[in-house]
Design an enzyme around this catalytic site. Structure first.
Site, PDB file in Angstrom:
ATOM      1  N   ASN A  54       0.600  -1.445   0.112  1.00 16.92           N
ATOM      2  CA  ASN A  54       0.086  -0.060  -0.032  1.00 16.92           C
ATOM      3  C   ASN A  54       0.687   1.229   0.015  1.00 16.92           C
ATOM      4  O   ASN A  54       0.400   2.269   0.245  1.00 16.92           O
ATOM      5  CB  ASN A  54      -0.857   0.008   1.356  1.00 16.92           C
ATOM      6  N   HIS A 107     -14.419  -0.883   6.425  1.00 19.42           N
ATOM      7  CA  HIS A 107     -13.196  -1.269   7.042  1.00 19.42           C
ATOM      8  C   HIS A 107     -13.420  -1.890   8.539  1.00 19.42           C
ATOM      9  O   HIS A 107     -14.237  -1.065   9.127  1.00 19.42           O
ATOM     10  CB  HIS A 107     -12.007  -0.291   7.016  1.00 19.42           C
ATOM     11  N   GLU A 132     -16.100   4.847   3.006  1.00 22.47           N
ATOM     12  CA  GLU A 132     -14.835   4.964   2.446  1.00 22.47           C
ATOM     13  C   GLU A 132     -14.862   5.759   1.004  1.00 22.47           C
ATOM     14  O   GLU A 132     -15.747   5.240   0.474  1.00 22.47           O
ATOM     15  CB  GLU A 132     -13.848   3.617   2.236  1.00 22.47           C
ATOM     16  N   SER A 139     -10.750  -0.828  -1.071  1.00 24.27           N
ATOM     17  CA  SER A 139      -9.326  -1.557  -1.271  1.00 24.27           C
ATOM     18  C   SER A 139      -9.605  -2.688  -1.616  1.00 24.27           C
ATOM     19  O   SER A 139      -8.627  -3.504  -2.640  1.00 24.27           O
ATOM     20  CB  SER A 139      -8.359  -1.550  -0.446  1.00 24.27           C
ATOM     21  N   ASP A 160     -13.883   7.898   4.965  1.00 22.86           N
ATOM     22  CA  ASP A 160     -12.297   7.529   5.225  1.00 22.86           C
ATOM     23  C   ASP A 160     -11.663   7.460   3.966  1.00 22.86           C
ATOM     24  O   ASP A 160     -12.228   6.796   2.954  1.00 22.86           O
ATOM     25  CB  ASP A 160     -12.407   6.115   5.937  1.00 22.86           C
ATOM     26  N   HIS A 171      -7.340   4.644   1.268  1.00 25.42           N
ATOM     27  CA  HIS A 171      -6.633   4.217   0.053  1.00 25.42           C
ATOM     28  C   HIS A 171      -6.407   5.383  -0.914  1.00 25.42           C
ATOM     29  O   HIS A 171      -5.895   5.062  -2.143  1.00 25.42           O
ATOM     30  CB  HIS A 171      -7.221   3.039  -0.441  1.00 25.42           C
ATOM     31  N   LYS A 194       0.024   4.525   3.967  1.00 20.71           N
ATOM     32  CA  LYS A 194      -0.289   3.826   2.725  1.00 20.71           C
ATOM     33  C   LYS A 194       0.492   4.783   1.898  1.00 20.71           C
ATOM     34  O   LYS A 194       1.768   4.707   1.832  1.00 20.71           O
ATOM     35  CB  LYS A 194      -1.646   3.730   2.333  1.00 20.71           C
TER      36      LYS A 194
HETATM   37  C1  LIG Z   1     -10.255   2.074   5.001  1.00 16.07           C
HETATM   38  C2  LIG Z   1      -9.174   1.873   5.943  1.00 16.07           C
HETATM   39  N1  LIG Z   1      -9.243   2.557   7.082  1.00 16.07           N
HETATM   40  C3  LIG Z   1      -8.199   2.727   8.125  1.00 16.07           C
HETATM   41  C4  LIG Z   1      -7.421   1.523   7.761  1.00 16.07           C
HETATM   42  C5  LIG Z   1      -6.426   1.472   9.148  1.00 16.07           C
HETATM   43  O1  LIG Z   1      -5.113   2.237   8.853  1.00 16.07           O
HETATM   44  P1  LIG Z   1      -3.999   1.904   9.638  1.00 16.07           P
HETATM   45  O2  LIG Z   1      -3.266   0.973   8.682  1.00 16.07           O
HETATM   46  O3  LIG Z   1      -3.122   3.152   9.691  1.00 16.07           O
HETATM   47  O4  LIG Z   1      -4.169   1.350  11.180  1.00 16.07           O
HETATM   48  C6  LIG Z   1      -7.295   0.776   6.563  1.00 16.07           C
HETATM   49  C7  LIG Z   1      -6.327  -0.081   6.561  1.00 16.07           C
HETATM   50  O5  LIG Z   1      -5.058  -0.529   7.156  1.00 16.07           O
HETATM   51  C8  LIG Z   1      -8.076   0.957   5.747  1.00 16.07           C
HETATM   52  O6  LIG Z   1      -8.232   0.223   4.715  1.00 16.07           O
END
Ligand SMILES: Cc1ncc(COP(=O)(O)O)c(C=O)c1O
Length: 373
Positions: A45, A121, A163, A167, A192, A195, A224
């Site tokens: 990522n 997520h 989101e 992903s 969110d 990605h 990411k």
């Molecule tokens: C949409 C989404 N939000 C939050 C996260 C979490 O982020 P982090 O890896 O910084 O904990 C992820 C993936 O890890 C994600 O795909």
């Protein structure tokens, strides 16, 4: 290979059986071997290849919760991201997981409604659950369903949580329509952009910027496209002040490492300075998607995440194994991560790749398909 040992202390002994049950269902997971730093991976990522590019000068640990000890590197990073996104304020968290869990649980009250996309997520799901608000799950990207749930609700306050770029499916909702629906039904929009930020939209400012939509809460992760670690919640000053007071993963946790904040700020500078990183990724994405389509494979969605719908788990596992024989490591994604019958292989394009890497991957697919025919 994961070896079951028999050294578990007595109170944990039952975990052996629980792991064996997972194994029996083909669901036991272990991390893969460490990745060679120079290896070409299609599973990262780190979309812009910025991981490890910068040597931050700030200290490693924040030393305490931000409410006890403040650090300049954190303030500087937050200001830089707020400026870039055109929002009033930004607040750093130690991860995207901590940001979503902390923010959602702080914002939604038990007598509120959360309308949550079916493919959200785990961190959004867990934050919603922790809030104890009433949760209604709607079909993936189904804006009409969101409108219906909002219109028929009994709760006064509502939060729509999505989101911007999923992903597993490489797609996202119509954000302008979603904003309109939220405005019509007096609901808050929580997006969110984990990605998308850095890669998609004007200057990499995400799918919200692309749609000229201002959300009420925007979440981004630094793990990411920014190639580091940590995350932030962006929006209004009042949002930040509420999170200072009520986001438990912020209040009761050591602040984000100043070193990580500094690295993210440097990565952001680089993203702003070098649009060709995004253009390079976009060109490779087209090359990969076209090449796979020419092999009669079906890349899903759009953009730098390239999921390929295979269907049955067995075929996904077989193709993944055949690809491994061709030197390409792409683990199969199967239920329960994705719905039954939609097993897939997922590649991500990054700025570390060159055209030749993409062609090699397409070639590996061609030979792997011949192998399993
Ligand atoms: C949409 C989404 N939000 C939050 C996260 C979490 O982020 P982090 O890896 O910084 O904990 C992820 C993936 O890890 C994600 O795909």
């Amino acid at each position: 290979v994961f070896h079951v040992t028999h050294t578990a202390p007595r109170p944990l002994a039952h975990l052996h059986a629980a792991l064996a049950a997972l194994e029996a269902k083909g669901l036991r997971r272990v991390p893969p071997p460490p990745l060679d730093v120079d290896a070409v991976s299609f599973c990262s990522n780190d979309y812009l290849g910025l991981g490890g590019r910068f040597a931050p000068t700030a200290t490693t640990g924040a030393g305490a919760s931000r409410l006890i000890v403040e650090r300049q590197a954190l303030v500087d990073m937050e200001e830089a991201f707020a400026r870039w996104l055109g929002v009033e304020a930004c607040l750093a968290f130690t991860s995207g997981y901590a940001a979503n869990v902390g923010a959602l649980a702080a914002l939604a009250a038990p007598d509120d409604l959360i309308v949550s996309d079916a493919l959200n997520h785990a961190s959004l799901i867990d934050g919603a659950r922790l809030s104890r608000a009433h949760i209604v799950i709607v079909g993936h990207n189904d804006v009409d369903a969101v409108a219906k749930v909002l219109a028929e609700r009994s709760q006064r306050r509502a939060w729509v949580v999505v989101e911007s770029y999923y992903s597993m499916d490489a797609d996202g909702p119509d954000l302008a329509r979603l904003r309109h629906v939220c405005d019509t039904h007096d609901a808050a929009l929580y997006v969110d952009e984990a990605h998308a930020l850095g890669v998609l939209g004007p200057e990499g400012r995400g799918r919200l910027a692309e749609a000229s939509v201002a959300p009420d809460v925007l979440v981004g992760t630094l793990g990411k496209a920014f190639g580091g670690q940590g995350a932030f919640v962006a929006g209004s000053r009042v949002l930040r002040e509420w999170l200072w007071n009520r986001a438990r993963s912020f209040v009761f946790s050591t602040g984000l490492a100043p070193m990580a904040a500094d690295a993210a700020r440097l990565a952001l500078d680089e993203i702003i300075r070098t649009p060709h990183l995004r253009e390079h990724v976009s060109g490779l994405t087209t090359r990969l998607r076209d090449g796979l389509t020419a092999l009669d494979l079906r890349p899903m969605g759009f953009g730098h995440v390239v999921p390929i719908l295979i269907g049955s788990s067995e075929r996904a596992v077989m193709l993944s194994a055949a690809l491994a024989e061709e030197g390409l490591s792409i683990p199969p994604i199967r239920p329960p991560t994705v719905p039954e019958g939609t097993s897939r292989l997922r590649l991500t394009v990054t700025a570390r790749h060159g055209g030749a890497d993409v062609d090699t991957a397409i070639d590996a697919f061609r030979r792997a398909l011949e192998r399993i025919r």
